[in-house]
Write a protein that holds these residues in place. Structure first.
Motif, mmCIF file in Angstrom:
data_model
loop_
_atom_site.group_PDB
_atom_site.id
_atom_site.type_symbol
_atom_site.label_atom_id
_atom_site.label_comp_id
_atom_site.label_asym_id
_atom_site.label_seq_id
_atom_site.Cartn_x
_atom_site.Cartn_y
_atom_site.Cartn_z
ATOM 1 N N GLY A 240 0.806 -1.220 0.000
ATOM 2 C CA GLY A 240 0.000 0.000 0.000
ATOM 3 C C GLY A 240 0.835 1.264 0.000
ATOM 4 O O GLY A 240 2.065 1.228 0.094
ATOM 5 N N ASN A 241 0.132 2.408 -0.126
ATOM 6 C CA ASN A 241 0.749 3.726 -0.223
ATOM 7 C C ASN A 241 1.712 3.818 -1.404
ATOM 8 O O ASN A 241 2.760 4.457 -1.339
ATOM 9 C CB ASN A 241 1.459 4.134 1.072
ATOM 10 C CG ASN A 241 0.521 4.880 2.012
ATOM 11 O OD1 ASN A 241 -0.704 4.815 1.869
ATOM 12 N ND2 ASN A 241 1.078 5.576 2.978
ATOM 13 N N ILE A 242 1.325 3.161 -2.492
ATOM 14 C CA ILE A 242 2.099 3.233 -3.724
ATOM 15 C C ILE A 242 1.708 4.512 -4.459
ATOM 16 O O ILE A 242 0.516 4.818 -4.587
ATOM 17 C CB ILE A 242 1.815 2.006 -4.617
ATOM 18 C CG1 ILE A 242 1.993 0.697 -3.822
ATOM 19 C CG2 ILE A 242 2.694 2.035 -5.858
ATOM 20 C CD1 ILE A 242 3.347 0.514 -3.202
ATOM 21 N N GLN A 243 2.679 5.280 -4.914
ATOM 22 C CA GLN A 243 2.387 6.490 -5.664
ATOM 23 C C GLN A 243 1.665 6.117 -6.960
ATOM 24 O O GLN A 243 1.959 5.090 -7.580
ATOM 25 C CB GLN A 243 3.686 7.235 -5.989
ATOM 26 C CG GLN A 243 4.521 7.594 -4.775
ATOM 27 C CD GLN A 243 3.789 8.523 -3.807
ATOM 28 O OE1 GLN A 243 3.141 9.472 -4.217
ATOM 29 N NE2 GLN A 243 3.906 8.240 -2.522
ATOM 30 N N CYS A 244 0.738 6.964 -7.374
ATOM 31 C CA CYS A 244 -0.060 6.666 -8.564
ATOM 32 C C CYS A 244 0.812 6.391 -9.783
ATOM 33 O O CYS A 244 0.539 5.484 -10.574
ATOM 34 C CB CYS A 244 -1.024 7.815 -8.856
ATOM 35 S SG CYS A 244 -2.377 7.955 -7.657
ATOM 36 N N GLU A 245 1.883 7.172 -9.929
ATOM 37 C CA GLU A 245 2.751 7.005 -11.102
ATOM 38 C C GLU A 245 3.590 5.734 -11.045
ATOM 39 O O GLU A 245 4.259 5.374 -12.027
ATOM 40 C CB GLU A 245 3.670 8.216 -11.260
ATOM 41 C CG GLU A 245 4.647 8.452 -10.132
ATOM 42 C CD GLU A 245 4.100 9.356 -9.041
ATOM 43 O OE1 GLU A 245 4.921 9.943 -8.298
ATOM 44 O OE2 GLU A 245 2.863 9.475 -8.926
ATOM 45 N N ASP A 246 3.566 5.031 -9.904
ATOM 46 C CA ASP A 246 4.366 3.820 -9.747
ATOM 47 C C ASP A 246 3.555 2.531 -9.892
ATOM 48 O O ASP A 246 4.074 1.444 -9.613
ATOM 49 C CB ASP A 246 5.058 3.820 -8.381
ATOM 50 C CG ASP A 246 6.182 4.836 -8.307
ATOM 51 O OD1 ASP A 246 6.726 5.186 -9.368
ATOM 52 O OD2 ASP A 246 6.503 5.285 -7.193
ATOM 53 N N ALA A 247 2.307 2.629 -10.314
ATOM 54 C CA ALA A 247 1.465 1.433 -10.432
ATOM 55 C C ALA A 247 2.072 0.416 -11.399
ATOM 56 O O ALA A 247 2.146 -0.785 -11.099
ATOM 57 C CB ALA A 247 0.058 1.822 -10.885
ATOM 58 N N TYR A 248 2.513 0.887 -12.568
ATOM 59 C CA TYR A 248 3.148 -0.009 -13.535
ATOM 60 C C TYR A 248 4.484 -0.527 -13.004
ATOM 61 O O TYR A 248 4.824 -1.695 -13.179
ATOM 62 C CB TYR A 248 3.370 0.733 -14.854
ATOM 63 C CG TYR A 248 2.332 0.463 -15.912
ATOM 64 C CD1 TYR A 248 1.014 0.169 -15.578
ATOM 65 C CD2 TYR A 248 2.664 0.518 -17.262
ATOM 66 C CE1 TYR A 248 0.063 -0.064 -16.551
ATOM 67 C CE2 TYR A 248 1.720 0.289 -18.254
ATOM 68 C CZ TYR A 248 0.413 0.001 -17.887
ATOM 69 O OH TYR A 248 -0.522 -0.227 -18.858
ATOM 70 N N ASN A 249 5.257 0.369 -12.381
ATOM 71 C CA ASN A 249 6.561 -0.035 -11.854
ATOM 72 C C ASN A 249 6.424 -1.188 -10.871
ATOM 73 O O ASN A 249 7.200 -2.152 -10.906
ATOM 74 C CB ASN A 249 7.241 1.145 -11.156
ATOM 75 C CG ASN A 249 7.580 2.268 -12.118
ATOM 76 O OD1 ASN A 249 7.702 2.053 -13.316
ATOM 77 N ND2 ASN A 249 7.732 3.467 -11.591
ATOM 78 N N LEU A 250 5.434 -1.094 -9.972
ATOM 79 C CA LEU A 250 5.248 -2.148 -8.979
ATOM 80 C C LEU A 250 4.833 -3.457 -9.639
ATOM 81 O O LEU A 250 5.346 -4.521 -9.287
ATOM 82 C CB LEU A 250 4.194 -1.725 -7.943
ATOM 83 C CG LEU A 250 3.797 -2.810 -6.931
ATOM 84 C CD1 LEU A 250 5.005 -3.337 -6.166
ATOM 85 C CD2 LEU A 250 2.736 -2.290 -5.966
ATOM 86 N N GLU A 251 3.932 -3.383 -10.598
ATOM 87 C CA GLU A 251 3.500 -4.624 -11.251
ATOM 88 C C GLU A 251 4.663 -5.284 -11.998
ATOM 89 O O GLU A 251 4.770 -6.515 -12.031
ATOM 90 C CB GLU A 251 2.332 -4.357 -12.202
ATOM 91 C CG GLU A 251 1.651 -5.616 -12.718
ATOM 92 C CD GLU A 251 1.049 -6.481 -11.612
ATOM 93 O OE1 GLU A 251 0.995 -7.719 -11.799
ATOM 94 O OE2 GLU A 251 0.635 -5.944 -10.569
#
Length: 274
Positions: A240-251
């Protein structure tokens, strides 16, 4: 977790072989929205919505939205089957000011189905916490709770998280967030440099059964923290608390589509040329 139709080889789509599977455990991703506009929000959902489960409206930002714009954000999220909900700070303000009933009525009127209950800033007695969770569930809300204080230098105890997790789940909470704040530094399981207390993770592993640990969501705003938690708990850890712009990065990190979590297996041939 929602997966789109894909027409490439599965080893390209999910090199890890662990993210896209028939297992029910797909690892939740919760983003923090600090006030992005409708156009950007809609674009975010179009591109990354399939990899997102929850979006938290950070802090008390919920109250700054004109109601109609807030309802539009909710409608966009619901269309993508994503739960949008107010941050726990707003609940704590309502509790501190003695207007919890009015708070519940307001977010229900706006159209929220999920609510976060926390005591990161205020003192919420144990019995009161249980009662509020039960009341929110009775009102039809899906409840997410949070464990840990927000003050710098505040660190979790294993016994505290263990007790809170079992108690909150017993009262009807769906998940319990492990506090990490937006910074991921000097709070919760992180030291002043943002490094994870690995001993704490090992103690949790020994103390809390796997079938209960799956209800924990670890706040991990920094990429290094996401990598470490994936390496420790597996690719399907709840984050959680993932920055919106990092959604792809995390996946990409989850699947092994980045160097940091590349799924090297020494028993396999890395490169095959026919």
């Amino acid at each position: 977790m929602k997966y789109p139709q894909n027409f490439c080889h599965p080893k390209l789509y999910d090199p890890s072989g662990e993210r896209v599977s028939e297992s029910e455990e797909h690892g939740l991703t919760m983003l923090i929205d600090k006030g992005i506009g409708l156009a950007l929000f809609e674009e975010l959902l179009q591109f990354a919505g399939q990899y997102v489960d929850y979006i938290k409206l950070g802090f008390g930002t919920t109250m700054l939205y004109p109601p109609e714009l807030l309802k539009k954000k909710l409608a966009l999220a619901k269309k993508e089957n994503i739960a949008l909900y107010p941050g726990g700070t707003l609940f704590e303000i309502a509790a501190h000011k003695g207007v919890l009933r009015e708070y519940f009525e307001y977010i229900e009127r706006i159209g929220f189905n999920h609510i976060e209950i926390s005591d990161g800033t205020i003192e919420l007695p144990y019995r009161k916490r249980r009662k509020v969770i039960q009341e929110a569930v009775a009102k039809g809300f899906t409840v997410i709770t949070e464990c840990g204080k927000k003050a710098e230098g505040s660190h979790l105890e294993v016994k505290e998280l263990d007790r809170t997790l079992y108690s909150d789940l017993e009262c009807g909470a769906s998940y319990v967030i492990v506090e990490g704040r937006e910074s991921g530094k000097n709070v919760g399981i992180y030291n002043e440099k943002g490094l994870i207390d690995k001993e704490f993770l090992h103690d949790i592993e020994k103390t809390i059964a796997k079938d209960v640990r799956k209800y924990l969501i670890w706040e991990a705003p920094q990429k290094s923290q996401q990598i470490e938690l994936i390496q420790f708990w597996g690719r399907n850890v709840n984050l959680g608390n993932i920055q919106c712009e990092d959604a792809y990065n995390l996946e990409c990190l989850r699947r092994g589509l980045r160097f940091d979590t590349f799924p090297l297996n020494r028993s396999e041939t890395i490169l095959q040329i026919e």
